[in-house]
Write an enzyme that holds these catalytic residues in place. Structure first.
Site, PDB file in Angstrom:
ATOM      1  N   LYS A 175      20.255  62.216  15.439  1.00 39.95           N
ATOM      2  CA  LYS A 175      19.013  61.451  15.521  1.00 39.95           C
ATOM      3  C   LYS A 175      19.289  60.124  16.211  1.00 39.95           C
ATOM      4  O   LYS A 175      20.126  59.329  15.754  1.00 39.95           O
ATOM      5  CB  LYS A 175      18.439  61.208  14.126  1.00 39.95           C
TER       6      LYS A 175
ATOM      7  N   ASP B   5      18.187  63.910  19.415  1.00 42.12           N
ATOM      8  CA  ASP B   5      16.751  63.965  19.148  1.00 42.12           C
ATOM      9  C   ASP B   5      16.249  62.547  18.915  1.00 42.12           C
ATOM     10  O   ASP B   5      16.599  61.909  17.921  1.00 42.12           O
ATOM     11  CB  ASP B   5      16.488  64.833  17.912  1.00 42.12           C
TER      12      ASP B   5
ATOM     13  N   GLU C 247      16.038  66.155  22.840  1.00 45.64           N
ATOM     14  CA  GLU C 247      14.745  66.484  22.246  1.00 45.64           C
ATOM     15  C   GLU C 247      13.834  65.264  22.156  1.00 45.64           C
ATOM     16  O   GLU C 247      14.256  64.197  21.705  1.00 45.64           O
ATOM     17  CB  GLU C 247      14.968  67.084  20.850  1.00 45.64           C
TER      18      GLU C 247
ATOM     19  N   ASP D 143       9.017  68.273  21.058  1.00 49.22           N
ATOM     20  CA  ASP D 143       8.744  68.516  19.645  1.00 49.22           C
ATOM     21  C   ASP D 143       7.386  67.923  19.286  1.00 49.22           C
ATOM     22  O   ASP D 143       6.387  68.634  19.213  1.00 49.22           O
ATOM     23  CB  ASP D 143       9.857  67.917  18.783  1.00 49.22           C
TER      24      ASP D 143
ATOM     25  N   LYS E 165       7.723  74.342  14.792  1.00 48.58           N
ATOM     26  CA  LYS E 165       7.868  74.049  13.364  1.00 48.58           C
ATOM     27  C   LYS E 165       6.622  74.556  12.661  1.00 48.58           C
ATOM     28  O   LYS E 165       5.508  74.151  13.006  1.00 48.58           O
ATOM     29  CB  LYS E 165       8.029  72.550  13.130  1.00 48.58           C
TER      30      LYS E 165
END
Length: 358
Positions: free
Chosen positions: A164, A192, A220, A245, A269
Site C-alpha cells: 500500500k 496499490d 493499482e 480498482d 471486488k
C-alpha cells in the site's frame, strides 16, 4: 410452498478486531465493522452472507449498511431464491449506493441455493478451478513496518507482496519498496496507491523504482477514481501494467476504461459492486482483453471464501488479492477456504461457500 422461497432474513453487527490497522492512502481502520446475514428458505436451509463496508472506499458504514438491509428485507420475503439474478438486479435498483449490503444479501442467497442443491459455489460459477495463488498486503506505514511485514509474509510461504502506497510521498514509498525488495528478494511486487497519487507523483514513484532496480509487476489505482485522463495517460506511458480498482465499480466503468484505454486490468471486488454486477464486469473485461484481479474489502473468512469461489469457478483471473482474513485476530467461523504456501483452495467444499458459524 416452494422449498426455495425466502421465509426469513436477519442481520446483526459483525465486529472483528484486526491484527494491525489496515492502513491505505485514504484511511486506517483498526476494526472490521461488518454485518452478518442469515437467509432462510422454506425447506429450512440457511445461507450466510457478509457485508464488509469500507468507509474510505465507498462511504458506507456498518450503521448505513444495516439500515439499507432493513429497507429491502420485506421486499425479499416470499421471493424464490432461484431467481437470484433478477433479485440481484432488483437490489441494484433499490440500493445503488450500498454495494456491500447488496453483496451480503447476494452471498447469503447463493449460499442458501448452493446448500439446497448440494452444490459448491465454485461449481455454480462455472467449475473452471478450485484454487488460486494469492498475494498478501504490506499496509501503509514506515520503513521498519515495511521490513517486518515483508519478513512475516515470506515466512508464510507467500510469494507475491502487495504494498500500500500513496499515504506518504512517492520518494518515501520508493524507500519502503527498496526495503521490501531487500527482505523478500524473490517475491513478485505489486503497488496499490488507492488513488493517493497524482500523475506526476506516480511517475516519480515508477522512476524511483526503476532507478533503484526494484521490479514492479503491477501498479493499482495510482490516481483518484475520477481522474480518467490520468489513468489513461499512465496506461499509455507506463511499462508496468496499470490496474483500476476504485475507477472500476460498475460494468459501465469497465466499458469506459476499455474504450478510453484507462487501464490494462481491473480489480473486481464483490463488496464494491455486488455479485450480479461483478459478473457483468468480468464478461466485459474478458471481452476487452483486460487483465483481472480478484480482491476484497476488509473481509472475514466468509466473504473471502465466497470471493475465492467466484474467481476460481469463473476462471480467467491473473491476480488474486484475497488476504484480508489473515488480518482478522479471531472470528467465530469454521470451514471455507484453506490456505497453504500462498495458495487458497476451496475444492473440498461440498455445498455453498462452505463457511459455518463455529
Amino acid at each position: 410452498m416452494l422449498p426455495t422461497l425466502i421465509t426469513d432474513l436477519n442481520f446483526e453487527p459483525l465486529d472483528l478486531a484486526l491484527t494491525e490497522p489496515f492502513a491505505i492512502a485514504t484511511g486506517a481502520p483498526t476494526m472490521a465493522n461488518n454485518v452478518l446475514i442469515r437467509l432462510k428458505l422454506a425447506d429450512g436451509t440457511v445461507g450466510l452472507g457478509e457485508s464488509a463496508p469500507l468507509t474510505a472506499v465507498s462511504g458506507e458504514t456498518q450503521a448505513s449498511t444495516l439500515e439499507a438491509l432493513h429497507s429491502v428485507r420485506q421486499s425479499l420475503l416470499g421471493k424464490d431464491a432461484r431467481g437470484w439474478r433478477p433479485l440481484g438486479a432488483l437490489l441494484g435498483e433499490a440500493l445503488p449506493k450500498a454495494p456491500s449490503a447488496r453483496c451480503g444479501l447476494e452471498l447469503a442467497l447463493l449460499d442458501a441455493l448452493g446448500r439446497h442443491y448440494r452444490m459448491p459455489l465454485f461449481a455454480f460459477f462455472g467449475g473452471a478451478g478450485t484454487g488460486l495463488d494469492i498475494d498478501m498486503t504490506v499496509t501503509a506505514g514506515d520503513e521498519a513496518h515495511a521490513a517486518s511485514s515483508a519478513r512475516a509474509i515470506v515466512a508464510r510461504g507467500i510469494r507475491t507482496i502487495k504494498v500500500k502506497v500513496g499515504a506518504l510521498s512517492a520518494e518515501e514509498d520508493v524507500r519502503r519498496m527498496v526495503i521490501i525488495r531487500r527482505e523478500a528478494p524473490g517475491a513478485r511486487l505489486f503497488a496499490d496507491a488507492n488513488g493517493g497519487y497524482t500523475v506526476a507523483q506516480s511517475r516519480t514513484f515508477l522512476a524511483g523504482l526503476e532507478s533503484e532496480g526494484v521490479p514492479l509487476a503491477l501498479f493499482e489505482q495510482p490516481v483518484p477514481r475520477e481522474d480518467w485522463e490520468g489513468m489513461a495517460e499512465l496506461t499509455r506511458s507506463s511499462r508496468v501494467p496499470i490496474c483500476a480498482d476504485e475507477s472500476a465499480r460498475t460494468a459501465k466503468d469497465v466499458l469506459r476504461l476499455a474504450r478510453e484505454g484507462g487501464a490494462h486490468g481491473v480489480n473486481l471486488k464483490l463488496m464494491k459492486s455486488g455479485v450480479v454486477e461483478s459478473l457483468a464486469m468480468w464478461n466485459l473485461a474478458r471481452a476487452s482483453g483486460m487483465e483481472l484481479m480478484m480482491g476484497g474489502m476488509v473481509e472475514s473468512t466468509l466473504a473471502m471464501s465466497s470471493a475465492a469461489h467466484f474467481a476460481a469457478g469463473l476462471g480467467g483471473f491473473d491476480y488474486a488479492d484475497l488476504d484480508t482474513h489473515l488480518f482478522i485476530r479471531e472470528h467465530s467461523f469454521r470451514g471455507g477456504l484453506r490456505m497453504q504456501d500462498g495458495r487458497v483452495d476451496i475444492g473440498h467444499v461440498q455445498a455453498g461457500h462452505g463457511v459455518d458459524l463455529g
